[in-house]
Design a protein around this motif. Structure first.
Motif, PDB file in Angstrom:
ATOM      1  N   VAL A 129      -4.236   3.939  -3.852  1.00 26.04           N
ATOM      2  CA  VAL A 129      -4.578   4.733  -2.761  1.00 26.04           C
ATOM      3  C   VAL A 129      -3.822   6.183  -2.905  1.00 26.04           C
ATOM      4  O   VAL A 129      -3.972   6.919  -1.899  1.00 26.04           O
ATOM      5  CB  VAL A 129      -4.001   4.088  -1.515  1.00 26.04           C
ATOM      6  CG1 VAL A 129      -4.557   2.451  -1.331  1.00 26.04           C
ATOM      7  CG2 VAL A 129      -2.403   3.862  -1.527  1.00 26.04           C
ATOM      8  N   LYS A 130      -3.133   6.387  -3.913  1.00 26.45           N
ATOM      9  CA  LYS A 130      -2.652   7.699  -4.031  1.00 26.45           C
ATOM     10  C   LYS A 130      -3.546   8.826  -3.856  1.00 26.45           C
ATOM     11  O   LYS A 130      -4.373   8.673  -4.658  1.00 26.45           O
ATOM     12  CB  LYS A 130      -1.663   7.713  -5.402  1.00 26.45           C
ATOM     13  CG  LYS A 130      -0.650   8.510  -5.561  1.00 26.45           C
ATOM     14  CD  LYS A 130       0.315   8.560  -6.650  1.00 26.45           C
ATOM     15  CE  LYS A 130       0.928   7.214  -6.704  1.00 26.45           C
ATOM     16  NZ  LYS A 130       1.824   6.926  -7.836  1.00 26.45           N
ATOM     17  N   PHE A 145      -4.431   8.235   0.836  1.00 23.84           N
ATOM     18  CA  PHE A 145      -3.819   7.595   2.136  1.00 23.84           C
ATOM     19  C   PHE A 145      -2.561   8.440   2.253  1.00 23.84           C
ATOM     20  O   PHE A 145      -1.966   8.813   1.207  1.00 23.84           O
ATOM     21  CB  PHE A 145      -3.444   6.198   1.955  1.00 23.84           C
ATOM     22  CG  PHE A 145      -4.579   5.175   1.947  1.00 23.84           C
ATOM     23  CD1 PHE A 145      -5.763   5.545   2.034  1.00 23.84           C
ATOM     24  CD2 PHE A 145      -4.496   3.836   1.795  1.00 23.84           C
ATOM     25  CE1 PHE A 145      -7.102   4.686   1.605  1.00 23.84           C
ATOM     26  CE2 PHE A 145      -5.301   2.894   2.145  1.00 23.84           C
ATOM     27  CZ  PHE A 145      -6.863   3.399   1.891  1.00 23.84           C
ATOM     28  N   THR A 146      -2.164   8.416   3.626  1.00 17.66           N
ATOM     29  CA  THR A 146      -0.746   9.133   3.775  1.00 17.66           C
ATOM     30  C   THR A 146       0.153   8.215   4.900  1.00 17.66           C
ATOM     31  O   THR A 146      -0.693   7.914   5.975  1.00 17.66           O
ATOM     32  CB  THR A 146      -0.911  10.433   4.491  1.00 17.66           C
ATOM     33  OG1 THR A 146      -1.916  11.424   3.383  1.00 17.66           O
ATOM     34  CG2 THR A 146       0.062  11.213   4.634  1.00 17.66           C
ATOM     35  N   ILE A 147       1.122   7.903   4.485  1.00 14.00           N
ATOM     36  CA  ILE A 147       2.020   7.409   5.375  1.00 14.00           C
ATOM     37  C   ILE A 147       2.866   8.111   6.132  1.00 14.00           C
ATOM     38  O   ILE A 147       3.516   9.255   5.528  1.00 14.00           O
ATOM     39  CB  ILE A 147       2.814   6.068   4.780  1.00 14.00           C
ATOM     40  CG1 ILE A 147       3.405   5.296   5.769  1.00 14.00           C
ATOM     41  CG2 ILE A 147       4.002   6.676   3.542  1.00 14.00           C
ATOM     42  CD1 ILE A 147       4.298   4.009   5.099  1.00 14.00           C
ATOM     43  N   LEU A 200      -0.625   5.025   9.185  1.00  9.41           N
ATOM     44  CA  LEU A 200      -1.319   4.883   7.659  1.00  9.41           C
ATOM     45  C   LEU A 200      -2.634   5.782   7.883  1.00  9.41           C
ATOM     46  O   LEU A 200      -3.563   5.215   8.532  1.00  9.41           O
ATOM     47  CB  LEU A 200      -1.375   3.772   7.338  1.00  9.41           C
ATOM     48  CG  LEU A 200      -2.078   3.865   5.926  1.00  9.41           C
ATOM     49  CD1 LEU A 200      -1.019   4.374   4.899  1.00  9.41           C
ATOM     50  CD2 LEU A 200      -2.658   2.450   5.347  1.00  9.41           C
ATOM     51  N   LEU A 218       8.764   8.785   0.179  1.00  8.51           N
ATOM     52  CA  LEU A 218       7.503   7.745   0.108  1.00  8.51           C
ATOM     53  C   LEU A 218       6.995   7.196  -1.135  1.00  8.51           C
ATOM     54  O   LEU A 218       7.525   7.734  -2.202  1.00  8.51           O
ATOM     55  CB  LEU A 218       6.497   8.618   0.690  1.00  8.51           C
ATOM     56  CG  LEU A 218       6.710   9.889   2.020  1.00  8.51           C
ATOM     57  CD1 LEU A 218       5.618  10.627   1.978  1.00  8.51           C
ATOM     58  CD2 LEU A 218       6.953   9.048   3.154  1.00  8.51           C
ATOM     59  N   THR A 219       6.487   6.104  -1.034  1.00  8.67           N
ATOM     60  CA  THR A 219       6.027   5.318  -2.081  1.00  8.67           C
ATOM     61  C   THR A 219       4.178   5.007  -1.857  1.00  8.67           C
ATOM     62  O   THR A 219       4.293   4.892  -0.803  1.00  8.67           O
ATOM     63  CB  THR A 219       6.685   4.252  -2.755  1.00  8.67           C
ATOM     64  OG1 THR A 219       6.611   3.402  -1.373  1.00  8.67           O
ATOM     65  CG2 THR A 219       8.062   4.439  -2.863  1.00  8.67           C
ATOM     66  N   TYR A 220       3.608   5.274  -2.860  1.00 10.83           N
ATOM     67  CA  TYR A 220       2.144   4.587  -2.749  1.00 10.83           C
ATOM     68  C   TYR A 220       1.646   3.987  -3.938  1.00 10.83           C
ATOM     69  O   TYR A 220       2.279   3.961  -5.068  1.00 10.83           O
ATOM     70  CB  TYR A 220       1.223   6.033  -2.547  1.00 10.83           C
ATOM     71  CG  TYR A 220       1.279   6.910  -1.363  1.00 10.83           C
ATOM     72  CD1 TYR A 220       2.297   7.974  -1.485  1.00 10.83           C
ATOM     73  CD2 TYR A 220       0.881   6.641  -0.275  1.00 10.83           C
ATOM     74  CE1 TYR A 220       2.462   8.710  -0.275  1.00 10.83           C
ATOM     75  CE2 TYR A 220       1.104   7.410   0.930  1.00 10.83           C
ATOM     76  CZ  TYR A 220       1.856   8.462   0.933  1.00 10.83           C
ATOM     77  OH  TYR A 220       2.089   9.100   1.917  1.00 10.83           O
ATOM     78  N   SER A 221       0.897   2.980  -3.662  1.00 14.87           N
ATOM     79  CA  SER A 221       0.303   2.407  -4.731  1.00 14.87           C
ATOM     80  C   SER A 221      -0.635   3.182  -5.461  1.00 14.87           C
ATOM     81  O   SER A 221      -1.154   4.112  -4.891  1.00 14.87           O
ATOM     82  CB  SER A 221      -0.572   0.982  -4.235  1.00 14.87           C
ATOM     83  OG  SER A 221      -1.681   1.215  -3.503  1.00 14.87           O
ATOM     84  N   VAL A 233       0.835  -1.067  -0.019  1.00 19.95           N
ATOM     85  CA  VAL A 233       0.153   0.145   0.005  1.00 19.95           C
ATOM     86  C   VAL A 233       0.776   1.178   0.011  1.00 19.95           C
ATOM     87  O   VAL A 233       0.521   2.255  -0.638  1.00 19.95           O
ATOM     88  CB  VAL A 233      -0.798   0.077   1.188  1.00 19.95           C
ATOM     89  CG1 VAL A 233      -1.735   1.170   1.361  1.00 19.95           C
ATOM     90  CG2 VAL A 233      -2.016  -1.166   1.354  1.00 19.95           C
ATOM     91  N   ALA A 234       1.968   1.523   0.702  1.00 18.47           N
ATOM     92  CA  ALA A 234       2.692   2.369   1.172  1.00 18.47           C
ATOM     93  C   ALA A 234       4.031   2.223   1.656  1.00 18.47           C
ATOM     94  O   ALA A 234       4.005   1.043   2.676  1.00 18.47           O
ATOM     95  CB  ALA A 234       1.886   3.628   1.805  1.00 18.47           C
TER      96      ALA A 234
END
Length: 114
Positions: free
Chosen positions: A63-64, A67-69, A80, A57-60, A48-49
């Motif tokens: 969810v971009k 979502f925030t990690i 998350l 940071l990376t996101y799928s 997911v992230a």
């Protein structure tokens, strides 16, 4: 072996938000590359992230923008923040250390349903 404990899952309606937390029992937490994965029923576990530092940071794609990690190294915790949740986000969410060790948490259930 790194111990990871997730929390924050639950049942919400579409459009609502949740924040997951993962506490790591490890020294030098700040050097750990951390990630959240999820696994929906009948599907493979997916990334997911991930977060190395605040600017790495990376996101799928799924969810971009929603979502925030993030991480708090003083609390050995990775978060998350999940906004605008959809039924397709329903899954067990897992915290994972990617580097320098690989460890999984036990998972926390997130259910998005009207």
């Amino acid at each position: 072996q790194v111990q990871l404990v997730e929390s924050g899952g639950g049942l919400v309606q579409p459009g609502e938000s949740l924040r997951l937390s993962c506490v790591a029992s490890v020294s030098a937490f700040s050097i750990y590359h951390m990630a959240w994965f999820r696994q929906a029923p009948g599907k493979q576990r997916e990334l997911v992230a991930s977060i190395r530092t605040a600017d790495r940071l990376t996101y799928s794609d799924s969810v971009k923008g929603r979502f925030t990690i993030s991480r708090d190294n003083a609390r050995n915790t990775v978060y998350l923040q999940m906004n605008s949740l959809k039924p397709d986000d329903t899954a067990v969410y897992y915290c994972k250390t990617l580097w320098p060790q690989s460890s999984w948490g036990q998972g926390t259930q997130v259910t998005v349903s009207p």
